[in-house]
Motif scaffolding. Structure first.
Motif, short mmCIF file in Angstrom:
data_model
loop_
_atom_site.label_atom_id
_atom_site.label_comp_id
_atom_site.label_asym_id
_atom_site.label_seq_id
_atom_site.Cartn_x
_atom_site.Cartn_y
_atom_site.Cartn_z
N LEU A 32 42.49 16.89 -14.86
CA LEU A 32 42.30 18.25 -14.38
C LEU A 32 41.09 18.93 -15.03
N ASN A 33 40.60 18.40 -16.14
CA ASN A 33 39.39 18.92 -16.75
C ASN A 33 38.13 18.38 -16.09
N LEU A 34 38.29 17.40 -15.24
CA LEU A 34 37.16 16.74 -14.60
C LEU A 34 36.60 17.55 -13.44
N GLY A 35 37.39 18.39 -12.82
CA GLY A 35 36.97 19.10 -11.61
C GLY A 35 37.50 18.36 -10.41
N PHE A 36 37.90 19.11 -9.40
CA PHE A 36 38.60 18.49 -8.27
C PHE A 36 37.75 17.47 -7.51
N VAL A 65 32.53 1.60 -13.62
CA VAL A 65 32.62 3.06 -13.63
C VAL A 65 33.98 3.51 -14.17
N LEU A 66 35.04 2.88 -13.70
CA LEU A 66 36.37 3.26 -14.18
C LEU A 66 36.53 2.90 -15.66
N ASP A 74 31.47 8.01 -25.16
CA ASP A 74 30.41 7.47 -24.33
C ASP A 74 29.18 8.33 -24.55
N LEU A 75 28.30 8.48 -23.60
CA LEU A 75 27.09 9.27 -23.82
C LEU A 75 27.40 10.65 -24.36
N ILE A 76 28.37 11.30 -23.78
CA ILE A 76 28.85 12.59 -24.27
C ILE A 76 30.35 12.41 -24.51
N ASP A 88 30.64 11.48 -17.26
CA ASP A 88 31.58 10.75 -16.41
C ASP A 88 31.44 11.20 -14.96
N THR A 89 31.31 12.51 -14.76
CA THR A 89 31.19 13.06 -13.41
C THR A 89 29.93 12.53 -12.73
N VAL A 90 28.81 12.51 -13.43
CA VAL A 90 27.56 12.02 -12.86
C VAL A 90 27.70 10.56 -12.46
N ILE A 91 28.30 9.76 -13.31
CA ILE A 91 28.45 8.33 -13.02
C ILE A 91 29.40 8.10 -11.84
#
Length: 131
Positions: A32-36, A65-66, A74-76, A88-91
């Motif tokens: 839920l922190n990832l954005g819908f 990716v998963l 990871d990077l951040i 994660d979102t960008v990837i």
């Protein structure tokens, strides 16, 4: 469909980085922190991975990716407030753009159903999210 049967050839040797259980646990914790839109994207990629019609090279990318999504550092770092899941979102979005032609409406709907099952009433996609 027996998920483990379909995934076995793709994830063999990669269990350190990805398993369906590791993915689902991370999704429950951080989802839920990832954005819908990204949340639905990662759930759709998970469902696409199980499809026998998804090309193997796409499945390998999705496993990567998963696996990256599962990693806490990871990077951040994922635990950093507000920015931790940005990479994660960008990837996730990039992976979807690569495999988009192989993603069906059924996979998208299966992604929504998975999220409804996991998050119940907390999953409120009030806007149609088209990936």
């Amino acid at each position: 469909m027996d998920e483990n049967f379909q995934l076995e050839p793709v994830i063999r040797g990669k269990e350190k980085h990805y398993t369906p259980n590791k993915f689902l646990n991370k999704l429950r914790k951080a989802g839920l922190n990832l954005g819908f839109k990204a949340l639905h994207g990662v759930a759709t990629l998970y469902c696409a991975l199980k499809s026998p019609n998804m090309p193997k090279e796409h499945k390998l990318m999705i496993v990567g990716v998963l696996g990256y999504f599962i990693l806490p550092i990871d990077l951040i770092a994922d635990f950093l407030p507000a920015v931790g899941l940005a990479d994660d979102t960008v990837i996730i979005v990039k992976a979807i753009s690569v495999v988009y032609a192989s993603i069906t409406d059924e996979m998208k709907e299966e992604g929504h159903e998975l999220l409804k099952k996991i998050f119940g009433e907390n999953y409120l996609p009030s806007i149609e999210y088209e990936i």
